[in-house]
Design an enzyme around this catalytic site. Structure first.
Site, PDB file in Angstrom:
ATOM      1  N   LYS A   1      -2.277  68.708  36.728  1.00  0.00           N
ATOM      2  CA  LYS A   1      -2.668  68.704  37.986  1.00  0.00           C
ATOM      3  C   LYS A   1      -2.787  69.527  38.598  1.00  0.00           C
ATOM      4  O   LYS A   1      -3.267  69.964  40.179  1.00  0.00           O
ATOM      5  CB  LYS A   1      -4.065  68.194  37.529  1.00  0.00           C
ATOM      6  CG  LYS A   1      -6.141  68.493  36.907  1.00  0.00           C
ATOM      7  CD  LYS A   1      -6.548  66.944  36.666  1.00  0.00           C
ATOM      8  CE  LYS A   1      -7.211  67.629  35.215  1.00  0.00           C
ATOM      9  NZ  LYS A   1      -8.193  68.412  35.497  1.00  0.00           N
TER      10      LYS A   1
ATOM     11  N   ARG B   1      -1.387  65.654  31.545  1.00  0.00           N
ATOM     12  CA  ARG B   1      -2.203  65.645  32.453  1.00  0.00           C
ATOM     13  C   ARG B   1      -2.242  65.750  33.735  1.00  0.00           C
ATOM     14  O   ARG B   1      -2.696  67.259  34.825  1.00  0.00           O
ATOM     15  CB  ARG B   1      -3.077  64.595  31.406  1.00  0.00           C
ATOM     16  CG  ARG B   1      -4.649  65.919  31.761  1.00  0.00           C
ATOM     17  CD  ARG B   1      -6.055  65.457  31.409  1.00  0.00           C
ATOM     18  NE  ARG B   1      -5.998  63.874  31.071  1.00  0.00           N
ATOM     19  CZ  ARG B   1      -7.545  63.682  30.838  1.00  0.00           C
ATOM     20  NH1 ARG B   1      -8.546  64.116  30.708  1.00  0.00           N
ATOM     21  NH2 ARG B   1      -7.788  62.850  30.760  1.00  0.00           N
TER      22      ARG B   1
ATOM     23  N   ASP C   1     -19.410  67.857  24.380  1.00  0.00           N
ATOM     24  CA  ASP C   1     -20.610  67.338  24.928  1.00  0.00           C
ATOM     25  C   ASP C   1     -21.797  68.440  25.125  1.00  0.00           C
ATOM     26  O   ASP C   1     -22.670  68.120  24.618  1.00  0.00           O
ATOM     27  CB  ASP C   1     -20.465  67.516  26.558  1.00  0.00           C
ATOM     28  CG  ASP C   1     -21.534  67.441  27.153  1.00  0.00           C
ATOM     29  OD1 ASP C   1     -22.206  66.780  26.852  1.00  0.00           O
ATOM     30  OD2 ASP C   1     -21.933  67.619  28.416  1.00  0.00           O
TER      31      ASP C   1
ATOM     32  N   ARG D   1     -11.666  69.015  36.530  1.00  0.00           N
ATOM     33  CA  ARG D   1     -11.798  67.600  37.351  1.00  0.00           C
ATOM     34  C   ARG D   1     -10.419  67.597  37.969  1.00  0.00           C
ATOM     35  O   ARG D   1      -9.537  68.456  38.313  1.00  0.00           O
ATOM     36  CB  ARG D   1     -11.652  67.306  36.400  1.00  0.00           C
ATOM     37  CG  ARG D   1     -13.088  66.502  34.893  1.00  0.00           C
ATOM     38  CD  ARG D   1     -12.870  65.749  33.794  1.00  0.00           C
ATOM     39  NE  ARG D   1     -11.810  66.737  32.793  1.00  0.00           N
ATOM     40  CZ  ARG D   1     -11.367  65.627  31.580  1.00  0.00           C
ATOM     41  NH1 ARG D   1     -12.234  64.411  31.590  1.00  0.00           N
ATOM     42  NH2 ARG D   1     -10.649  66.502  30.892  1.00  0.00           N
TER      43      ARG D   1
END
Length: 773
Positions: A377, A373, A551, A748
């Site tokens: 990014k 991950r 969420d 993020r």
């Protein structure tokens, strides 16, 4: 016209129509918009004589009079009219001709009012506005194959009112010369400021939707299950909801909402005064169908990516110029990452030739993202710098192919896009298989129902850059660019998300329940979010997207349980099953898919959502509570992942611990100790001005303070609550809002901002601040 998306409008108002019918409706929508917009072009509104000169020949076409005028509009309508008559029932052409003639006469009358500066009463305005909105004629086009039915005129009028008044409300902040709206009329007639008048108009809209529901129930009668009348009623209801939804998506009406006057009432305490002003403001952001459709602020990342794509495609000089100007204006106040992106796009000669060297000072923010991950990014940032300014990529930027089919569509598109761009840029395109390229094109073309793929402009744009690198002439590119341009902010910039309406409506609905003036909207808000439950039992963060997430599911379940647990019992049961299937072996929950790493925010939300749903879920709640307790640091904080603010994570965690405190299998003493540590941390880090920032060394802001206040009101000394409340009250602006820096991130760790979130947090905080420990 592309930004108004008449084809999308047709799909919204008659979603079950055949492709041919949708094409016909789209043509009618485009024709109506072109005629209407023609009256607003130039230095000011059109004169009554000009309006009449345009509309009379058009009315003549529908009446079969044989107008001698041969303007492009008349020729277009003749062709459209001939197509529309095919299959129409007897008597229908005369009804449509009469409806269009009524629209034309009302539009001329409206122009005369402007010329003579006549100020109509609200009753006069409402009667005329019902005819100028063109909902009536377009509704008749959708019904041209059906015989007239009892009650249609009443429902058509109510539908017209809702659409027209919503149009007026969302455009109420404009200051166009000669413009007259329901808000203007109410302000003058009742001696109100425009903010107060807008609040009254919103209440009128809700009353009108209630009137529609009442009329529909009466007209359907006791035999609604027989189908025919009920189907006609639901078709009008769908038209009404679709028209309002299209207004929000197309951003055709996007003026700032009007400012409220700060009317001081000595009889009300300061908190009540502030909340009253805030609830007037918040009522305006709820669409008649129950959705909160706030606008995400534009960002440098997406604006630069869109500009780079437009440069490669060619044309659209005006849009490119607007983006360039926006980026130059932003450069002066840009943070270091934004400055890097702007320079890569506008001044690439000032940057190092190597993407890795250019990005090195900023990749520290990826430190908490481990393994594949974290590498993805970093590679994404390098690819962005490459497509913006041509910075050199290397083989180290190429991530490996997907190792599993269980991957969120966002990760899948990002990974495929990065692999394709890097492979081609480094001269080894064979490292990506044709199947992977075709899969990316298929996901972007068929994987979402929104103009912006899955509402996510960043991933959409990265995917489009990858498609362009392989197939520069792919028709997907032009279609996608039209949607991205339609989603731009009012200043011309491009936002990260073009909608977060399901998530925001659930969060807002919970806040609204505490205020009688706002509670009336929560039933429709509940229906709206419930309708978007996915096949897997979860909910997506926006309407029209397919990927559900933990969420949003937790927020929706919390809201539906609070608003009406019996009505939504099936939705709640399916949501609980979704959560049960998503939990990880460590007791926590991930954001997207089971098997991903657990997240504190998601786990806390799952505790809150599942705790009220019976003993079958107690073991999962107890395990999740242990996860939350174990994840707390000695200083009382928890790791931040999606949010930027310590207080945001603390509020979610403390609320979760409170919800779990009465669940068998949890440890009340550990819960109390963890809560006390969080409260101690907030007390110790409160700034001298009474507020909190994202972290202790940041300046105070309204959103972080609003997230801290419910915790300190229950668990900290009274002076902490008093100082925090005073700080928050002082942050309310003259429009009733609570401006604040963003707290959400995506991808993020890049922040994005829905301004209404700070207002909703402030409403919750000020409401809960009166609760004693």
């Amino acid at each position: 016209m592309a930004s108004y998306a008449p084809g999308r409008m047709a799909g919204y108002i008659v979603p079950t129509a055949s492709p041919g019918e949708l094409d016909l409706l789209a043509c009618w929508g485009a024709f109506i918009l072109l005629v209407d917009d023609g009256f607003d072009r130039g230095q000011g509104p059109a004169s009554s004589a000009r309006v009449q000169a345009v509309l009379e020949p058009l009315s003549a076409v529908l009446q079969g009079v044989g107008a001698t005028v041969t303007t492009p509009g008349v020729l277009a309508l003749r062709d459209l009219w001939e197509r529309t008559l095919v299959g129409a029932v007897a008597g229908w052409p005369a009804r449509l001709a009469a409806a269009y003639r009524s629209f034309a006469e009302a539009t001329v009358q409206e122009a005369r009012w402007r010329e003579t500066r006549y100020l109509p009463t609200s009753a006069e305005y409402v009667a005329l506005r019902r005819r100028t909105i063109t909902v009536g004629p377009l509704l008749l086009v959708t019904e041209r194959r059906a015989v007239p039915w009892s009650g249609s005129e009443e429902l058509h009028d109510l539908c017209s009112d809702v659409v027209a008044w919503t149009n007026d409300l969302v455009d109420a902040g404009s200051s166009r010369s000669g413009h007259l709206s329901l808000v203007d009329v109410l302000a003058r007639e009742h001696g109100l400021c425009r903010g107060e008048a807008a609040a009254r108009a919103r209440a009128m809209i809700e009353d009108r939707v209630d009137d529609f529901d009442t009329a529909a129930a009466r007209l359907a009668g006791p035999q609604r299950w027989l189908g025919s009348t009920d189907e006609r009623i639901e078709a009008v209801r769908t038209f009404m909801a679709g028209s309002v939804a299209w207004q929000g998506e197309s951003h055709r009406y996007c003026a700032e909402l009007p400012t409220q006057h700060n009317l001081f009432d000595a009889a009300k305490e300061p908190i009540e005064q502030a909340v009253t002003r805030l609830e007037r403001r918040l009522a305006l952001v709820v669409a008649p169908g129950g959705a909160i459709r706030d606008r995400c602020a534009g960002r440098v990342l997406e604006s630069a990516l869109l500009l780079a794509l437009l440069r490669r495609l060619g044309g659209r000089d005006g849009e490119r110029r607007h983006l360039v100007n926006w980026l130059w204006e932003r450069r002066e106040r840009a943070d270091p990452v934004e400055a890097l992106l702007i320079d890569a796009c506008l001044q690439p000669h000032l940057l190092p030739g190597d993407a890795a060297r250019a990005a090195a000072p900023f990749t520290g923010g990826f430190a908490r993202f481990a393994g594949a991950r974290g590498r993805l990014k970093r590679s994404m940032l390098h690819v962005v710098l490459h497509v913006l300014g041509g910075l050199r990529l290397t083989g180290d930027d190429l991530p490996g192919p997907a190792q599993s089919e269980r991957m969120s569509p966002f990760t899948r598109v990002n990974l495929s896009a990065v692999r394709i761009v890097v492979a081609r840029a480094t001269g080894y395109p064979h490292q990506v298989t044709p199947g992977e390229r075709f899969a990316l094109e298929g996901i972007l073309e068929h994987g979402s129902e929104r103009l912006v793929w899955e509402s996510n402009a960043t991933t959409h744009l990265l995917g489009l850059h990858a498609v362009h690198s392989c197939r520069p002439g792919h028709p997907l590119l032009e279609r996608s660019v039209a949607g991205l341009l339609a989603a731009r902010d009012m200043d011309g910039s491009t936002p990260f998300l073009d909608s977060q309406d399901v998530w925001l409506s659930a969060v807002g609905g919970l806040a609204f329940l505490a205020r009688p003036a706002l509670r009336r909207y929560t039933a429709r808000m509940g229906n709206f979010v419930a309708a978007w439950q996915g096949e897997d039992g979860g909910w997506p963060y926006a309407s029209g997207i397919r990927q559900t997430d933990v969420d949003t599911t937790c927020r929706v379940m919390e809201f539906l349980h609070a608003v009406d647990p019996h009505r939504y019992r099936t939705h709640l049961r399916r949501g609980a099953a979704y959560l049960a299937a998503t939990t990880g072996p460590d007791g926590g929950w991930p954001t997207w898919l089971g098997g991903d790493a657990s997240d504190l925010d998601m786990t806390a939300g799952a505790i809150i959502a599942l705790a009220p749903h019976g003993c079958n879920h107690y073991p999962a709640v107890a395990a999740a509570t242990r996860f939350v307790l174990t994840a707390q640091h000695e200083d009382g904080t928890w790791d931040r992942d999606w949010p930027l603010s310590e207080a945001s994570v603390m509020l979610r965690a403390v609320d979760a611990l409170h919800a779990a405190s009465r669940v068998p299998g949890t440890d009340p003493s550990r819960i109390a100790a963890a809560t006390a540590r969080a409260a101690t941390r907030l007390t110790a880090t409160q700034q001298p001005d009474g507020g909190w920032g994202h972290v202790p060394d940041h300046d105070s802001d309204a959103l972080s303070t609003a997230q801290a206040l419910p915790v300190v009101a229950r668990h900290c000394p009274p002076h902490v609550t008093a100082a925090a409340t005073a700080y928050l009250l002082a942050r309310q602006d003259r429009k009733g809002r609570f401006p604040a820096p963003p707290d959400q991130t995506g991808p993020r760790p890049v922040p994005f901002n829905y301004p209404v979130l700070a207002d909703l947090a402030a409403l919750t905080a000020l409401t809960r601040s009166k609760v004693q420990p």
